[in-house]
Enzyme design. Structure first.
Site, PDB file in Angstrom:
ATOM      1  CD  GLU A  44      -2.701  -1.314   2.506  1.00 48.19           C
ATOM      2  OE1 GLU A  44      -3.666  -2.083   2.510  1.00 48.19           O
ATOM      3  OE2 GLU A  44      -2.341  -0.637   3.515  1.00 48.19           O
ATOM      4  CG  HIS A  96      -5.664   0.378   4.902  1.00 53.00           C
ATOM      5  ND1 HIS A  96      -4.499  -0.334   5.054  1.00 53.00           N
ATOM      6  CD2 HIS A  96      -6.285   0.306   6.109  1.00 53.00           C
ATOM      7  CE1 HIS A  96      -4.415  -0.806   6.285  1.00 53.00           C
ATOM      8  NE2 HIS A  96      -5.505  -0.427   6.955  1.00 53.00           N
TER       9      HIS A  96
END
Length: 318
Positions: free
Chosen positions: A266, A285
């Site tokens: 990420e 997220h």
């Protein structure tokens, strides 16, 4: 006390206040810190706070004044806790601040798949309903959750909250957990094992920690055990899932859909297979990121620092 926040933007992009922390010392807040800048920015600090910026043994060794590392999240794998312990540095985290928000995200992803709100909104903006011959239309199965089985892998704070919501929807709930059956809430059945949970569930939601034994627990073999009509939800940790295997199952149609709020890296690479897989809903997220959850995170972070300064640290980790 000199306090340095290394990556404050993720928690507070400007809608919260650092004033509570500023009452406790001389505070410097950086939005983001590159790995090459961590040591320089942390020099002389008694306290550093980090969300995703890595504090490894080399950084710890370079900071002789450091007494405390506060992780602005529940997971604390960004800190070399062994090295910190060796230097007598206290490390704390923020437990259970986002339980309701993440549980809400589970059902946001699930309902996106079962009800297609995003899809039909886009179609209607393009004029499809206005051109339709009938008063309504649908082009994919619409699914009622009542009576379906939700399999929950991991039954901590978030897993148990997901179970409560699933029960409110009228779902049957099974949980893969170390808890004894008598410790589970009414209506929640203990799963015999992962294989049985995967075979029996219409929805599988992942809430277990990431360990060597759980990495890629969802892989080609485990996906083959699931119903072709099943839905996988991952709001836990990205590496719990073999992303290519999941993308393959979705693209072949051997799994109905997936909702993922976390990925193995990420931000992800542009070619991450789940970003382009059929019937895969990805969010960046953000299950933890409601303003309410972030406000709780800020309050707990400040309280952690205050307790440490007062000589009674709380929420310490090994």
């Amino acid at each position: 006390m000199k306090i340095v926040v290394l990556d404050g933007y993720g928690m507070n992009p400007g809608d919260l206040s650092w004033d509570g922390l500023k009452k406790l010392g001389d505070v410097t807040v950086y939005d983001r810190t590159a790995p090459s800048d961590v040591a320089e920015r942390s020099a002389g600090a008694d306290i550093i706070l980090t969300n995703k910026t890595v504090i490894d043994s080399g950084i710890i060794d370079s900071l002789p004044d450091l007494k405390y590392i506060g992780v602005l999240a529940t997971g604390y794998n960004v800190v070399d806790t062994k090295a910190a312990r060796g230097k007598g540095i206290v490390v704390t985290n923020i437990p259970a601040y986002s339980t309701d928000s993440v549980a809400q995200m589970v059902f946001s992803l699930l309902l996106a798949i079962t009800n297609g709100v995003e899809h039909y909104t886009a179609e209607n903006r393009a004029g499809r309903w206005s051109r339709n011959a009938d008063f309504c239309y649908w082009d994919a199965p619409l699914t009622e959750l009542a009576g379906k089985t939700m399999g929950i892998v991991g039954f901590g704070n978030i897993g148990s909250r997901v179970a409560a919501i699933a029960l409110a929807f009228g779902m049957k709930v099974t949980a893969l957990t170390s808890k004894a059956p008598e410790q589970l809430p009414a209506g929640v059945e203990k799963a015999e094992n992962l294989d049985r949970l995967l075979r029996d569930s219409d929805v599988v939601s992942l809430h277990c920690p990431l360990t060597d034994s759980t990495k890629h627990m969802i892989n080609a073999s485990s996906l083959a055990k699931m119903k072709s009509s099943a839905i996988l939800i991952n709001t836990g940790r990205g590496p719990l899932v073999d992303e290519q295997a999941l993308a393959d199952a979705l693209n072949r149609g051997t799994l109905r859909g997936a909702g993922v709020d976390v990925l193995s890296c990420e931000p992800p690479a542009f070619d991450n297979p789940l970003l382009h897989a059929r019937n895969c809903y990805t969010t960046p997220h953000l299950g933890w990121a409601t303003v309410e959850a972030r406000r709780r995170l800020m309050d707990i972070a400040v309280a952690n620092v205050a307790n440490f300064i007062g000589g009674s640290p709380v929420n310490t980790v090994d």
